[in-house]
Design a protein around this motif. Sequence first.
Motif: not given
Length: 285
Positions: A6-11
């Motif tokens: 899980a990341i905050q933001g887009i790829r």
Amino acid sequence: MALQIAIQGIRGCFHDAAAASYFGKRGIETESVECESFNELFDRLEADASMLGIVAIENTIAGALLQNHELLRKSNAEVIGEEKMRISHVLCALEGQTIDSLTEVNSHPMALMQCEQYLRRHPNMKMIEKFDTAGAARDIARDHLEGHAAVCGEYAATLYGMNILEKGIETNKRNFTRFLVLADPLRAAEFKPRAEELDKASIVFTLPHTQGALSKVLTIFSFYDLNLSKIQSMPIVGREWEYRFYVDLTFNSYIRYRQAIDAVRPLLNDLKILGEYAENKDFKH
């Protein structure tokens, strides 16, 4: 199957780049799960114990991300590692575009501000704020927007097939972010370093409102040869003039570290070990 992160933001964002760096060095294939906010990221981790996460916790310019300290404390997630990254921006556009042919530059307002000195030297480019640095590059590539440039990380520019016109356009070259890698306690053991590699811990505690309470705790840490690499205080809502302390400790002996934790427990109102992991010592400035 690739490990979901899980990341905050887009790829392509800096969280994505940090995850790729951390897990890539360990030969682990990953798939990024985009989250619009840090709240959503922690919700995802709570809902799916198989998923790991990565969150920024402090920046050398902006300071500590206090919201993420609190989200981590309230969550069930365990810190299993850290990644440090220099935040450097590039100017990128479609193949065939030149700096002189550009009419506007798109990016997150913070990134535009960090590159303002460079951009002011090119008045032909009107600065247009966007939600995300990586998203600016993605949109230009997807919609084939000629005359548009993006300010983003090199990782994003490469991911979306953009042509990099100039690198290192940020004004301050000493901009670094530290990220924490998180896992559900049920999976933490799979990804944590071996016991002999553990040399850092993140903890949070509160103290009784008495004279010298913090000094006594710090004296014990010093006695056991622990180094405080960070201490961050936050007021406790509803308890006037009382504070919660977030502390990062580094140590050479895990046994001495555990002895220190046992020694300070009677002096604390409460203590939570957020994670024990290996310091990112191979980080290059």
